[in-house]
Design an enzyme around this catalytic site. Sequence first.
Site, PDB file in Angstrom:
ATOM      1  N   PRO A 132       0.819  -1.217   0.000  1.00  5.21           N
ATOM      2  CA  PRO A 132       0.000   0.000   0.000  1.00  5.21           C
ATOM      3  C   PRO A 132       0.856   1.272   0.000  1.00  5.21           C
ATOM      4  O   PRO A 132       0.493   2.259  -0.620  1.00  5.21           O
ATOM      5  CB  PRO A 132      -0.819  -0.129   1.286  1.00  5.21           C
ATOM      6  CG  PRO A 132      -0.904  -1.601   1.523  1.00  5.21           C
ATOM      7  CD  PRO A 132       0.366  -2.190   1.002  1.00  5.21           C
ATOM      8  N   GLU A 181      10.131  -8.286 -17.719  1.00  5.65           N
ATOM      9  CA  GLU A 181       8.756  -7.841 -17.470  1.00  5.65           C
ATOM     10  C   GLU A 181       8.399  -6.684 -18.411  1.00  5.65           C
ATOM     11  O   GLU A 181       7.334  -6.666 -19.027  1.00  5.65           O
ATOM     12  CB  GLU A 181       8.622  -7.404 -16.004  1.00  5.65           C
ATOM     13  CG  GLU A 181       7.219  -6.960 -15.658  1.00  5.65           C
ATOM     14  CD  GLU A 181       6.967  -6.905 -14.153  1.00  5.65           C
ATOM     15  OE1 GLU A 181       7.734  -7.515 -13.385  1.00  5.65           O
ATOM     16  OE2 GLU A 181       5.983  -6.261 -13.757  1.00  5.65           O
ATOM     17  N   ARG A 187     -18.944   1.234 -41.646  1.00  2.60           N
ATOM     18  CA  ARG A 187     -19.811   2.340 -41.222  1.00  2.60           C
ATOM     19  C   ARG A 187     -19.931   3.405 -42.322  1.00  2.60           C
ATOM     20  O   ARG A 187     -18.912   3.862 -42.870  1.00  2.60           O
ATOM     21  CB  ARG A 187     -19.203   2.969 -39.945  1.00  2.60           C
ATOM     22  CG  ARG A 187     -19.884   4.199 -39.452  1.00  2.60           C
ATOM     23  CD  ARG A 187     -21.174   3.865 -38.743  1.00  2.60           C
ATOM     24  NE  ARG A 187     -21.820   5.040 -38.180  1.00  2.60           N
ATOM     25  CZ  ARG A 187     -23.081   5.047 -37.801  1.00  2.60           C
ATOM     26  NH1 ARG A 187     -23.815   3.952 -37.921  1.00  2.60           N
ATOM     27  NH2 ARG A 187     -23.613   6.133 -37.284  1.00  2.60           N
ATOM     28  N   HIS A 200     -15.139   5.052 -33.820  1.00  3.93           N
ATOM     29  CA  HIS A 200     -16.364   4.244 -33.664  1.00  3.93           C
ATOM     30  C   HIS A 200     -17.569   5.136 -33.346  1.00  3.93           C
ATOM     31  O   HIS A 200     -18.706   4.665 -33.372  1.00  3.93           O
ATOM     32  CB  HIS A 200     -16.205   3.237 -32.520  1.00  3.93           C
ATOM     33  CG  HIS A 200     -15.556   1.934 -32.900  1.00  3.93           C
ATOM     34  ND1 HIS A 200     -14.227   1.822 -33.219  1.00  3.93           N
ATOM     35  CD2 HIS A 200     -16.071   0.678 -33.004  1.00  3.93           C
ATOM     36  CE1 HIS A 200     -13.940   0.548 -33.478  1.00  3.93           C
ATOM     37  NE2 HIS A 200     -15.041  -0.163 -33.366  1.00  3.93           N
ATOM     38  N   GLU A 215       6.428   7.436 -15.678  1.00  5.39           N
ATOM     39  CA  GLU A 215       7.371   8.386 -15.060  1.00  5.39           C
ATOM     40  C   GLU A 215       8.639   7.644 -14.618  1.00  5.39           C
ATOM     41  O   GLU A 215       9.753   8.157 -14.788  1.00  5.39           O
ATOM     42  CB  GLU A 215       6.717   9.087 -13.857  1.00  5.39           C
ATOM     43  CG  GLU A 215       5.612  10.071 -14.227  1.00  5.39           C
ATOM     44  CD  GLU A 215       4.337   9.399 -14.715  1.00  5.39           C
ATOM     45  OE1 GLU A 215       4.073   8.237 -14.309  1.00  5.39           O
ATOM     46  OE2 GLU A 215       3.599  10.002 -15.515  1.00  5.39           O
TER      47      GLU A 215
END
Length: 380
Positions: free
Chosen positions: A129, A242, A268, A338, A367
């Site tokens: 936390p 990672e 569309r 969209h 950052e």
Amino acid sequence: MKRYCYNEEHNLFRESFRTFLQREVVPHREVWSETGITPRELYLKAGAQGFLIPQAPESLGGLGIDDFRFQQIGAEELGRCGESGFIPFLHSSIIAPYILKHGSDFLNESYIPRAVSGEVILGVAMTEPDAGSDLAGMRSSAIDRGDHYLLNGNKTYISNGINGDVFVVAARTDAQLPHGISLFVVEAGWEGFERGANLKKLGFKSQDTAELFFDNVKVPKSHLLGEVNQGFKYLMGGLVEERLICGLWNVGVAEYAFELTRDFVCERKVFGKPLAQQQNTRFKLAQLRARIDMMQAFGDTLVEGYNRGERDSVAASEIKLLSSELLGDVVDEGVQLHGGAGYMMEYPIARLYADARITRIFAGTSEIMKLIIAKSVLDG
Ligand SMILES: Cc1cc2nc3c(=O)[nH]c(=O)nc-3n(C[C@H](O)[C@H](O)[C@H](O)COP(=O)(O)OP(=O)(O)OC[C@H]3O[C@@H](n4cnc5c(N)ncnc54)[C@H](O)[C@@H]3O)c2cc1C
């Protein structure tokens, strides 16, 4: 863009993983978003087909494939299938390497074969936390009690927090040393280990993310990863994979969001002609296409370097930073093109828009990526 970095074996692997995802994942995406979790059996199914931890040696049940392109393909295809809850690259490319690289034979033999088969799901618990970006500020502690460590503390925002069986947990083992942190392999079933509720999130709805609590958990000495007080170094080392894998995954998601948008604008009609015929649409898609191709080329170069033994933490931070910003732009333009449909959850672009936001935060915020890059540029 044509890519020259794959051979027939890679293409077959991509094809079979894509087929697996289309069959086992895509049809269930909506239901899993509602339930907030993906079924554990998915790991067993992926494991049965050799899709988990392919780099693990054959003696530990893996395929012994140390060519990172296979992991790259895994991350790209996961991105392209649009599911954010089932993220086996976290298990395979981010967490398993901590055990494979730093774990004793005992730890490897105890956990890797079952992680390869999908019987055991892995998680990593660093964030607390009050300590996310500033990992050195973590307060969880593991006190040496002779034949075991006594682990106490709280972790938060832990992916696979509900489904996970085994966690690599970072805890302070020396209160005086600023980086006096060690890593431990901790089983979810041990006394004193508790999970919090599945956290409600803006996106990543089907990914189980939870708090973990450790109350006097007895961790056998055999479950220390590598050497005591070296955990911070191991974590920083692991962040290269990672961030690289997150970057490659971002490119996969961006590709999917781009394709959804391209298909939509071709269908569309506005003012009597397809939206794709408006110059604004063409310019926007052209710009995004060029940026995705460039990012893919960057990823391919980094993977090639990685396969040659270069573990470039600055370049990994660069692709993490730029690919997450690119993804943010692709989903934002996608929603815009969209129109109102882009704001409706029945259109996948809406979900991708919500999912994409986290990529600038987890695995190190934008950052923090900039701090790393700036340090290399300015401080030598
Ligand atoms: C969905 C999800 C899944 C996650 N999965 C995992 C997991 O599996 N395991 C795990 O351990 N963690 C996990 N995390 C945690 C994640 O890595 C952290 O949230 C992240 O590193 C940021 O830490 P923080 O939330 O404490 O933010 P903070 O560190 O408090 O940052 C707040 C803001 O301050 C900025 N900031 C911080 N330091 C500086 C500085 N020096 N200079 C300038 N700006 C700064 C940050 O960039 C950010 O904008 C996950 C998070 C989420 C949301």
